[in-house]
Design a protein around this motif. Structure first.
Motif, short mmCIF file in Angstrom:
data_model
loop_
_atom_site.label_atom_id
_atom_site.label_comp_id
_atom_site.label_asym_id
_atom_site.label_seq_id
_atom_site.Cartn_x
_atom_site.Cartn_y
_atom_site.Cartn_z
N MET A 1 0.84 -1.18 0.00
CA MET A 1 0.00 0.00 0.00
C MET A 1 0.89 1.25 0.00
O MET A 1 1.84 1.34 0.76
N LYS A 2 0.56 2.19 -0.85
CA LYS A 2 1.37 3.39 -0.98
C LYS A 2 1.25 4.28 0.25
O LYS A 2 0.15 4.55 0.73
N LEU A 3 2.39 4.73 0.77
CA LEU A 3 2.38 5.68 1.88
C LEU A 3 1.89 7.03 1.38
O LEU A 3 2.25 7.47 0.29
N THR A 4 1.11 7.70 2.19
CA THR A 4 0.68 9.05 1.86
C THR A 4 1.69 10.05 2.41
O THR A 4 2.52 9.71 3.27
N SER A 5 1.59 11.26 1.95
CA SER A 5 2.45 12.32 2.48
C SER A 5 2.22 12.49 3.98
O SER A 5 3.15 12.70 4.75
#
Length: 114
Positions: A1-5
């Motif tokens: 899952m892509k990390l958010t800012s």
């Protein structure tokens, strides 16, 4: 899952944030498969991949090209892209340049300066 800012901000000063550099889709694919949470598409691409003697020769178009390649290789990884030299002297130019890299696939942009 892509990390958010926001997730990266919460990690700051709490936990190490692993980040490796990629300029091509195959390398990005390998980094994503290995679980590297953040990939940097750095302006050092000019020296490493393009044969320039300095990063100062790298253009915004070069960066957008490599960001796109890395995004295609790592669609689920947070990408940070360098704004190249000369692409952020004034705020309006910096914003336009950042938008170009985000449109190419970057999740975050960084710049270097005094």
């Amino acid at each position: 899952m892509k990390l958010t800012s926001e997730a990266l901000r919460r990690m700051k000063s709490v936990a190490p944030i692993p980040m490796l550099t990629a300029y091509t889709a195959p390398v990005a694919r390998a980094l994503e498969k290995a679980g590297v949470p953040v990939i940097l598409v750095g302006d050092t691409v000019g020296m490493v991949e393009m044969g320039f003697d300095s990063t100062r020769h790298v253009t915004l178009a070069h960066m957008a090209y490599h960001v796109g390649a890395v995004r295609r290789g790592a669609p689920e990884t947070h990408l940070v892209a360098d704004l190249p030299y000369g692409s952020y002297e004034e705020p309006s130019k910096a914003l336009s340049s950042a938008r170009t890299l985000i449109k190419a696939g970057s999740d975050s942009v960084k710049l270097e300066g005094p």
